[in-house]
Structures are given as structure tokens and as C-alpha cells.
Scaffold this motif. Sequence first.
Motif, PDB file in Angstrom:
ATOM      1  N   TYR A 227       0.392  -1.189   0.007  1.00 44.02           N
ATOM      2  CA  TYR A 227       0.116  -0.156   0.073  1.00 44.02           C
ATOM      3  C   TYR A 227       0.130   1.468   0.007  1.00 44.02           C
ATOM      4  CZ  TYR A 227      -3.228   3.712   1.337  1.00 44.02           C
ATOM      5  OH  TYR A 227      -4.033   4.402   1.577  1.00 44.02           O
TER       6      TYR A 227
ATOM      7  N   CYS B 262       2.475   1.999  -3.593  1.00 43.59           N
ATOM      8  CA  CYS B 262       1.826   2.066  -4.563  1.00 43.59           C
ATOM      9  C   CYS B 262       1.448   3.881  -4.213  1.00 43.59           C
ATOM     10  CB  CYS B 262       0.136   1.010  -4.774  1.00 43.59           C
ATOM     11  SG  CYS B 262       1.084  -0.522  -4.891  1.00 43.59           S
ATOM     12  N   SER B 263       0.588   3.613  -2.817  1.00 38.46           N
ATOM     13  CA  SER B 263       0.753   5.186  -2.802  1.00 38.46           C
ATOM     14  C   SER B 263       1.553   6.324  -2.425  1.00 38.46           C
ATOM     15  CB  SER B 263      -0.123   5.339  -1.143  1.00 38.46           C
ATOM     16  OG  SER B 263       0.879   4.928  -0.525  1.00 38.46           O
ATOM     17  N   THR B 264       2.753   6.248  -2.669  1.00 44.74           N
ATOM     18  CA  THR B 264       4.163   6.698  -2.626  1.00 44.74           C
ATOM     19  C   THR B 264       3.801   6.892  -4.313  1.00 44.74           C
ATOM     20  OG1 THR B 264       4.580   5.928  -0.977  1.00 44.74           O
ATOM     21  CG2 THR B 264       6.112   7.553  -2.580  1.00 44.74           C
TER      22      THR B 264
ATOM     23  N   THR C  34       1.511   7.069  -7.204  1.00 43.90           N
ATOM     24  CA  THR C  34       0.382   7.114  -7.225  1.00 43.90           C
ATOM     25  C   THR C  34       0.532   8.774  -7.139  1.00 43.90           C
ATOM     26  OG1 THR C  34      -0.566   6.981  -5.201  1.00 43.90           O
ATOM     27  CG2 THR C  34      -1.623   5.182  -7.881  1.00 43.90           C
ATOM     28  N   GLU C  35       0.458   9.007  -5.762  1.00 45.96           N
ATOM     29  CA  GLU C  35       0.312  10.263  -5.379  1.00 45.96           C
ATOM     30  C   GLU C  35       1.673  11.001  -5.890  1.00 45.96           C
ATOM     31  OE1 GLU C  35       0.022  10.354  -0.742  1.00 45.96           O
ATOM     32  OE2 GLU C  35      -1.568   9.029  -1.147  1.00 45.96           O
ATOM     33  N   ASN C  36       2.712  10.863  -5.848  1.00 46.14           N
ATOM     34  CA  ASN C  36       4.286  11.312  -6.233  1.00 46.14           C
ATOM     35  C   ASN C  36       4.700  11.258  -7.805  1.00 46.14           C
ATOM     36  OD1 ASN C  36       4.387  12.708  -3.641  1.00 46.14           O
ATOM     37  ND2 ASN C  36       4.444  10.958  -3.065  1.00 46.14           N
ATOM     38  N   TYR C  37       4.320  10.932  -8.264  1.00 42.99           N
ATOM     39  CA  TYR C  37       4.105  10.098 -10.272  1.00 42.99           C
ATOM     40  C   TYR C  37       5.276  11.413 -10.869  1.00 42.99           C
ATOM     41  CZ  TYR C  37       4.296   8.230 -14.624  1.00 42.99           C
ATOM     42  OH  TYR C  37       4.425   7.618 -15.757  1.00 42.99           O
ATOM     43  N   ASP C  38       4.611  12.250 -10.373  1.00 37.60           N
ATOM     44  CA  ASP C  38       5.258  13.855 -11.385  1.00 37.60           C
ATOM     45  C   ASP C  38       7.087  14.027 -10.942  1.00 37.60           C
ATOM     46  OD1 ASP C  38       3.492  13.656 -12.781  1.00 37.60           O
ATOM     47  OD2 ASP C  38       2.229  15.803 -11.687  1.00 37.60           O
ATOM     48  N   SER C  39       6.977  14.003  -9.242  1.00 35.68           N
ATOM     49  CA  SER C  39       8.184  14.116  -8.581  1.00 35.68           C
ATOM     50  C   SER C  39       8.767  12.848  -8.622  1.00 35.68           C
ATOM     51  CB  SER C  39       7.395  14.999  -7.258  1.00 35.68           C
ATOM     52  OG  SER C  39       7.122  13.736  -6.452  1.00 35.68           O
TER      53      SER C  39
END
Length: 360
Positions: A144, A147-149, A151-156
Motif C-alpha cells: 500500500y 503504490c500510494s507513493t 500514485t501521489e508523487n508520480y510527477d516528482s
Amino acid sequence: MKKSTWYRDLLVMLAALCVAGVAVVWVQRITGRIDGVAMLIFMLAVFVTSMYTDGYLWGVLASLASVLAVNFAFFTPYFAFNFTLPENLFSGLVMLAVSIMTSTLTTRVKKQEQLRMETEREKMRANLLRAVSHDLRTPLTSIYGACSTVTENYDSLGKEQALKLLREACEDAQWLNRMVENLLSVTRFDGEQVAVKKTPTVLEELLDTVLVKFKKRCPDVPVQLELPEDFVMIPMDSMLIQQVLMNLLENAVLHAEGMTTLTLRVFTLGSRAVFEVKDDGCGIPKERLRTLFSGTGGPDPNAPADSGKHGMGIGLSVCAAIIKAHGGEIDAESRPGEGTTIRFWLETEKIELEDAEDEQ
């Protein structure tokens, strides 16, 4: 009442009565008299029947049959029934009381033993659930978090960092999949009587398959393989034995801190093929060896290596259940700081090569 139990109890009653009859005849031939002895011997037969059968039926039947047998064959007038004598009625009542009291006692003892076994089984289930909860929580949290990291920080996130997180999530997902396989095996082998479908399997083919799978999962861990020179054929469920060997090898990788050598050795001892998975890692404390294969020890926060991440009780309890279902045994030897050896054996299938060559 099951038919098999009914048949067994019937045989117990008949055997007890027959032995009693033979004993009375034997006593009569030696001493020349049977006054009072016949009733005592048949009372013992009633006691034995009540002790080793289920319920009250067989003890009561044995007491009635004993009264009839003694009255007919061992009391005057011989070979004729005579129920007017008060001692016959009294003996019958005594036998009936003995059978009822004994049956009551044995029934209570059996119920208490059954309750004790149920209590132990519930305790094992509770320990198993605690171990499962511990073993599943950490990889699920890791998946979790990764995956959350992403999805939440995909651009950075950089590409390499994102791939690393996803790769770790995939590894934990694969481990969870193996855990589910282990749990399914636990439910399969939870009964007292388990039969596996055995097919003759060539030892070398089995180990080749295991090592190929292990190489895919642990490409950086070499395995030293030691095999017997003779051709070995073993009746087994090859998928289950592969699971056992994979569990043992993976447990060594996960928990043997400081391991430099991992060995898979197989040798024959009489009609048995003995499998050994040996490492030279940190070893297992003596107090943990007692519950190593029961799955009841639960997670140990002080365990070495990666046991804080993945427990070792579930997989080894599965291994023990599978080996037991094959008619074999499994045990472990370990000393802290000197490594661990886990060993199990299976019966082999004898191949008469010389006879086959002669036939050709």
C-alpha cells in the motif's frame, strides 16, 4: 454410529466373551470345578467390553449374553436355562450394574479427552491466526505504501525510484501469493486422516524443477546440490514436495542471517530417501525448535534476519503436514551461530535394474 465403529465394537464384545468362555473351560479342566469362577470371569469380560466400546449398548448386551452363557453352560442343570435360582438373577443385576457404571465412566473420560483436544485445536487456530495477521500485515502495508507513493508523487518521482518501489511491491505480492498457497495447504491437511495421490517421481527431475523455481525467486543465492549416485524413484505428490523444498530453501534465505552456504542434500538410507536443507547462518534458539513445525509459536520479535518482516511458522507447519501425509517425518537441528539443518525422509520405490537388464 458409524458402521466401522459398530463393527469394531461388535468384534470387541465377541472377542471378550469368547476369551471368557475359553478361560472358564480351561479353569474347569485344571481345577475340576467352576463354582463361582465362571461368573467372575464373565464379569471381567463385561468390564472389558464396556471399557473398550462406545456407549452403553455393548456393555449391556455383553452382560445379558454372559448371564445366558453362564446359566446355560456352567450352572446346574447344565445345557438348560434355569432362571429360578436367585444367584442367577443377582449375578445378572451385578453384571448389568458393572457394565453401566463402566460405560458411564469411559464415556465421560472420552468426552473430556475430546473437549481437551478441541481446546488445543482452538488454541492452535488462534495462534495460527495471530501468526497470519503478523505475516500478512507488513507486506500489505508495504504494498500500500509503495503504490500510494507512486500514485501521489508520480510527477516528482524519478523513473528509477518509481520502478524500485513497484518492484518491491511486486516482491511482496509474490510472497503473499505463496502465503495463500501455504494456507490452502494447511486447510487441506487439517484433518486427522489425509490421503495424497502418489505417483513415482524421479529424484533428479524433482530437484531440477525445484532449483529452477528457486533460481527465479532468489537469483543471487547459489545452492550446493548433493545427490546419491543411484537412480532413485520416490512415490509422492510432486507438487506438494516441491512446495516443501521451496519453503525450506526460502526460509533459509529469509532467516539465516550471515549465511554464506546453502546446501540441498539427498541420500538414501535403506528404503528411505533423506532430504536435507542446510545453511551456515545464525541458527535457531533451542526454545524455538520445539514449536518450529507446529505453527503455534507465533511471530518472534527477537528472531534474527528478516523474521520481523516474514514469519517462519506458517510455511514450516505446512511442510510438516505434507510430509506426515506422505508417511514420512521431519525434524530440525540447529545451534545458534552454527547454522540449521532441516531434514525429512520419504519411502522410495525399489527399482530392480539388474532384472530389467536381464529381461532385455
